[in-house]
Scaffold this active site. Structure first.
Site, PDB file in Angstrom:
ATOM      1  N   GLU A 153       0.829  -1.210   0.000  1.00  0.00           N
ATOM      2  CA  GLU A 153       0.000   0.000   0.000  1.00  0.00           C
ATOM      3  C   GLU A 153       0.858   1.253   0.000  1.00  0.00           C
ATOM      4  OE1 GLU A 153      -3.227   0.532  -0.410  1.00  0.00           O
ATOM      5  OE2 GLU A 153      -3.388  -1.606  -0.802  1.00  0.00           O
TER       6      GLU A 153
ATOM      7  N   CYS B  21     -15.337   3.618 -20.670  1.00  0.00           N
ATOM      8  CA  CYS B  21     -16.684   3.467 -20.106  1.00  0.00           C
ATOM      9  C   CYS B  21     -17.444   2.272 -20.687  1.00  0.00           C
ATOM     10  CB  CYS B  21     -17.488   4.748 -20.317  1.00  0.00           C
ATOM     11  SG  CYS B  21     -16.730   6.157 -19.500  1.00  0.00           S
TER      12      CYS B  21
ATOM     13  N   CYS C 167     -23.568   5.208 -13.537  1.00  0.00           N
ATOM     14  CA  CYS C 167     -22.600   6.309 -13.466  1.00  0.00           C
ATOM     15  C   CYS C 167     -23.222   7.601 -14.001  1.00  0.00           C
ATOM     16  CB  CYS C 167     -21.365   5.950 -14.284  1.00  0.00           C
ATOM     17  SG  CYS C 167     -20.166   7.285 -14.349  1.00  0.00           S
TER      18      CYS C 167
END
Ligand code: SF4
Length: 350
Positions: free
Chosen positions: A38, A200, A209
């Site tokens: 991370e 998309c 969305c």
């Protein structure tokens, strides 16, 4: 969780099962490995991180070995990844875990967030990935997906915007399958909802969305109005005696904190004064190379010029000697050096 949030989570989890990343080297690993990945992934892409991650784990296989290592060794291992404050905080936090948690990674949000260099999102990622706990995350990729899906106004530096994004992250993150959901949101952000030209048509979230519906993907997240970056200049001093060069350890905070570098002055007129003060010598540079490297920092760009100063005798003493060292050119690689300085010095090693 309301019906819309439940259907959001279900869609994301369904996509993850088929298309998400399941074979990253830090997945299904202990908290140390998840934490390291991370921290490395902050501002750095997965493909860049993987080799650094493997080498780091080889050198420091557990928290105790990291905590017991010297900061010089840690910075040297980190070299090339940039943002060195991350490595310093990692080392500091390993010390806290060794001394205050008996070497075991803590498992409460409060204790994890209290570690140096760990914010709310990183803490959520570690607790969900390593311990299966129910915490949302909000890294750069997740922020972008949520900002577009829900057309969140404002930019990330604004507290109202961040509050709304955290509220959304909390609302859509399911209690069951949290770690898969969090990984999926990161994957959607890094593989589909790209900063420019989001894909998309391949996105599992397109039906829900709002940006997609309004053809306004390019408007979210909104950008902070930019000011031109200032340009700064510095002159690095390369003192060379036979096959050795003089390195300077930078102060622990500030740019390239704690790394070895070359001494610096503002310009040519300061070389003499610096040499007299630190080395008690007087030797004009044989060569000055103007603007050899231009390095981009987040808030400014830095033009680095180089003064090459060959000396025929080592100075008898160095002022502030703890932070200076003469290094054989062939040993330069074993010192943690900032990338631009490493580049500057690489021509000496040819
Ligand atoms: S539909 Fe497009 S803009 Fe919306 S989340 Fe998916 S990739 Fe991003």
């Amino acid at each position: 969780m309301d019906a819309d949030a439940a259907s959001f989570a279900k869609t994301v989890l369904g996509w993850y099962r088929r298309y998400g990343r399941h074979d990253l080297p830090w997945q299904r690993q202990d908290a140390y490995r998840v934490w390291l990945s991370e921290v490395m992934l902050q501002q750095t892409q997965v493909s860049t991180v993987v080799p650094y991650y493997r080498e780091f784990i080889k050198r420091f296989p557990d928290i105790r070995q990291l905590a017991d290592a010297s900061i010089d060794d840690v910075l040297q291992q980190w070299q090339g990844l940039g943002y060195y404050a991350r490595a310093r905080n990692l080392h500091k936090a390993a010390g806290v875990i060794r001394d205050q948690h008996d070497g075991s990674f803590p498992q409460t949000m409060e204790a994890v967030e209290a570690l140096p260099g760990i914010g709310r999102s990183t803490a959520g990622a570690i607790l969900s990935f390593a311990f299966g706990q129910h915490w949302p995350i909000l890294d750069g990729n997740v922020k972008r997906v949520l900002a577009r899906c829900f057309r969140v106004p404002g930019w990330y530096g604004q507290s109202d915007t961040m509050k709304q994004l955290w509220y959304l992250a909390e609302s859509v993150t399911p209690a069951e399958g949290t770690s898969d959901f969090n990984q999926a949101m990161m994957d959607i952000g890094s593989m589909i909802c790209l900063k420019s030209k989001p894909k998309c048509e391949a996105c599992p979230l397109k039906k829900m969305c709002s940006s997609y519906r309004h053809h306004s993907q390019a408007d979210y997240p909104q950008k902070k109005p930019t000011r031109a970056k200032p340009h700064k200049r510095t002159l690095m001093l390369l003192h060379r005696f036979e096959d050795q060069v003089l390195l300077w350890r930078r102060p622990p905070s500030g740019i390239w904190g704690g790394l070895w570098s070359l001494p610096e002055v503002d310009g040519e007129r300061d070389v003499d004064l610096w040499q007299q003060s630190f080395l008690s010598i007087k030797q004009a540079p044989q060569k000055i190379q103007q603007d050899v490297i231009r390095h981009q920092f987040t808030h400014y760009s830095l033009g680095i010029s180089l003064a090459i100063i060959e000396i025929d005798k080592l100075p008898e003493k160095i002022f502030d000697a703890d932070n200076y060292v003469w290094v054989e050119i062939e040993d330069l690689a074993s010192h943690g050096l900032p990338t631009p300085v490493r580049k500057l010095l690489s021509s000496l090693q040819d």
